[in-house]
Design an enzyme around this catalytic site. Structure first.
Site, PDB file in Angstrom:
ATOM      1  N   ARG A 171      26.843  47.658  53.352  1.00  0.00           N
ATOM      2  CA  ARG A 171      26.174  46.534  52.674  1.00  0.00           C
ATOM      3  C   ARG A 171      26.038  46.725  51.165  1.00  0.00           C
ATOM      4  NH1 ARG A 171      23.464  47.017  57.633  1.00  0.00           N
ATOM      5  NH2 ARG A 171      23.816  45.208  58.978  1.00  0.00           N
ATOM      6  N   LYS A 212      33.528  39.079  40.746  1.00  0.00           N
ATOM      7  CA  LYS A 212      34.135  38.286  41.816  1.00  0.00           C
ATOM      8  C   LYS A 212      35.163  39.152  42.528  1.00  0.00           C
ATOM      9  CE  LYS A 212      35.239  33.934  41.166  1.00  0.00           C
ATOM     10  NZ  LYS A 212      35.709  32.669  40.545  1.00  0.00           N
ATOM     11  N   GLU A 255      45.876  34.336  30.972  1.00  0.00           N
ATOM     12  CA  GLU A 255      44.413  34.332  31.057  1.00  0.00           C
ATOM     13  C   GLU A 255      43.789  34.441  29.659  1.00  0.00           C
ATOM     14  OE1 GLU A 255      42.506  33.709  33.523  1.00  0.00           O
ATOM     15  OE2 GLU A 255      43.585  34.170  35.377  1.00  0.00           O
ATOM     16  N   LYS A 293      34.035  35.919  28.667  1.00  0.00           N
ATOM     17  CA  LYS A 293      33.705  35.947  30.087  1.00  0.00           C
ATOM     18  C   LYS A 293      32.305  36.511  30.307  1.00  0.00           C
ATOM     19  CE  LYS A 293      35.372  36.774  34.680  1.00  0.00           C
ATOM     20  NZ  LYS A 293      36.527  37.105  35.538  1.00  0.00           N
ATOM     21  N   GLU A 346      28.512  31.405  39.882  1.00  0.00           N
ATOM     22  CA  GLU A 346      29.374  30.238  39.767  1.00  0.00           C
ATOM     23  C   GLU A 346      28.736  28.974  40.337  1.00  0.00           C
ATOM     24  OE1 GLU A 346      33.782  29.252  41.200  1.00  0.00           O
ATOM     25  OE2 GLU A 346      33.721  31.055  39.993  1.00  0.00           O
ATOM     26  N   ARG A 375      30.213  28.835  35.138  1.00  0.00           N
ATOM     27  CA  ARG A 375      31.252  29.839  35.378  1.00  0.00           C
ATOM     28  C   ARG A 375      32.531  29.220  35.941  1.00  0.00           C
ATOM     29  NH1 ARG A 375      30.653  35.907  38.046  1.00  0.00           N
ATOM     30  NH2 ARG A 375      32.870  36.386  37.987  1.00  0.00           N
ATOM     31  N   ASN A 426      37.851  28.815  35.699  1.00  0.00           N
ATOM     32  CA  ASN A 426      38.937  28.520  36.623  1.00  0.00           C
ATOM     33  C   ASN A 426      39.888  27.458  36.077  1.00  0.00           C
ATOM     34  OD1 ASN A 426      38.236  30.302  38.773  1.00  0.00           O
ATOM     35  ND2 ASN A 426      36.543  28.948  39.271  1.00  0.00           N
ATOM     36  N   HIS A 452      43.349  27.082  37.449  1.00  0.00           N
ATOM     37  CA  HIS A 452      43.437  27.852  38.683  1.00  0.00           C
ATOM     38  C   HIS A 452      43.579  26.984  39.929  1.00  0.00           C
ATOM     39  CE1 HIS A 452      42.348  31.046  35.989  1.00  0.00           C
ATOM     40  NE2 HIS A 452      42.276  31.938  36.950  1.00  0.00           N
ATOM     41  N   HIS A 475      46.569  27.899  42.091  1.00  0.00           N
ATOM     42  CA  HIS A 475      46.455  28.439  43.448  1.00  0.00           C
ATOM     43  C   HIS A 475      47.319  27.668  44.430  1.00  0.00           C
ATOM     44  CE1 HIS A 475      42.283  30.463  42.596  1.00  0.00           C
ATOM     45  NE2 HIS A 475      43.298  31.114  42.058  1.00  0.00           N
ATOM     46  N   HIS A 485      50.111  35.588  39.501  1.00  0.00           N
ATOM     47  CA  HIS A 485      48.918  34.771  39.299  1.00  0.00           C
ATOM     48  C   HIS A 485      48.913  34.122  37.919  1.00  0.00           C
ATOM     49  CE1 HIS A 485      44.796  33.416  39.490  1.00  0.00           C
ATOM     50  NE2 HIS A 485      44.486  34.134  38.433  1.00  0.00           N
TER      51      HIS A 485
END
Length: 365
Positions: free
Chosen positions: A123, A145, A187, A229, A239, A243, A247, A250, A254, A267
């Site tokens: 955990r 993330k 990026e 960032k 997010e 935030r 993206n 993205h 994606h 990517h």
């Protein structure tokens, strides 16, 4: 300014603050003692990075630690539960406990997987990011993330889990293939387009030097990108709103990665095309001019990145977009540009215009 200068900034989060160090030869010179908890350390890397940097890193770790290594296959297609299980196997077989430390040595795929393993093992345990690609240095290693891919969507399974330290050793970029360097520049360009027109102009001035591995300029680009960032993560760690602007490109990107098969498009390559598609929609909305889109597209091309999408049937693309994490109440929310340097997350666009953009496929592809 000396190329050997070490740059530093702090990321502020609800759980804890942590530093990002940016400089040359850090893997061989950095003192890790203050950032490693417990006596057990697992270094996770891949088959490409291990021969280059694993021994150098292990030699710098405190001598009183039990150090184990886990070497995974290299590639986005291995960002799976099976790879996570390989990390768990090492931890369990070596009786690692809750105060252990995991170290991610590699690009974004390794960083995302090790972060997810750290978030979920017992955990939550301590972990360190040592990103070895430009893309991971400016983006995926910062902000917590973590996750893995599913066959129906990228990064759909994961957790928010902040590292204790991010160490961006610019020297690792000397062994980075040119295609991977360009993917990272996508990026970098993203940060300029969503919030920093002055940085956009700086990139236009220095793009040739960045591509030819001027490490001092690359370190400056990493610093500026990470600061952007870090500022956004401090405002919105999980997010909920702001935030999501990170993206930009993205959601479109994606779609390309998922449709074409993970790893066939890098990517950053997919994000580059995705940013252009987002700007085309922004132009159709009346927010950007044709000159704005041409300016940004030209910079993307100068970074040796693709500027046209592969052929994807419109309904297929829309279906893949429906799996995006930004979908809310059944509506696809997109990050668009109101102007260069000013991004907005919105579902208030004309769906017919989105369809038009998705239909703009380069017949040569």
């Amino acid at each position: 300014m000396s190329t050997a200068m070490r740059r530093e900034l702090i990321v502020h989060t609800r759980s804890h603050d942590y530093p990002i160090f940016i400089g040359e030869n850090l893997i061989e010179t950095f003192d890790f003692a203050d950032y490693i908890s417990g006596k057990q350390v697992l270094v996770v890397t891949n088959e490409t990075v291990a021969p280059l940097y694993l021994d150098k890193l292990v030699a710098r770790l405190p001598a009183d630690k039990l150090i184990k290594t886990c070497i995974l296959p290299d590639g986005e297609q291995y960002k799976t539960q099976q790879s996570i299980d390989s990390i768990y196997d090492q931890l369990m077989e070596n009786h690692f406990n809750r105060d252990c430390t995991l170290i991610a040595l590699g690009g974004g795929v390794i960083g995302d997987m090790v972060g997810f393993a750290a978030a979920s093992f017992m955990r939550g345990v301590n972990f360190i990011q040592i990103p070895t690609t430009l893309l991971s240095q400016v983006d995926s290693s910062v902000g917590g993330k973590t996750g893995i891919n599913h066959r129906l969507g990228k990064n759909m399974i994961g957790a928010f889990w902040q590292p204790r330290l991010v160490l961006a050793d610019m020297t690792t970029l000397k062994t980075l293939p040119p295609r991977e360097l360009s993917a990272g520049l996508a990026e970098v360009i993203k940060y300029a387009l969503i919030g920093d027109v002055a940085f956009l102009a700086w990139l236009e001035t220095h793009m040739t030097s960045l591509r030819t591995l001027d490490l001092n300029l690359l370190a400056q680009a990493v610093l500026i990108s990470c600061q952007h960032k870090a500022d956004i993560v401090a405002q919105d760690e999980f997010e909920a709103n702001t935030r999501a602007l990170l993206n930009f490109g993205h959601t479109f990107g994606h779609v390309i990665e998922t449709h074409e098969g993970y790893g066939n498009w890098l990517h950053g390559e997919a994000v580059a095309v995705g940013m252009i598609q987002a700007m085309q929609l922004s132009q159709k909305q009346g927010w950007l001019s044709a000159d704005d889109v041409d300016r940004a597209s030209s910079l993307i091309a100068r970074a040796d990145l693709p500027t046209h999408p592969p052929a994807i049937e419109v309904n297929t693309a829309l279906d893949l977009m429906g799996h995006d994490k930004k979908v809310k109440s059944g509506k696809i929310r997109l990050v668009l540009l109101e102007k260069l340097g000013q991004a907005v997350l919105t579902s208030a666009y004309d769906p017919a215009l989105l369809t038009d953009v998705l239909a703009l496929t380069d017949k040569a592809n």
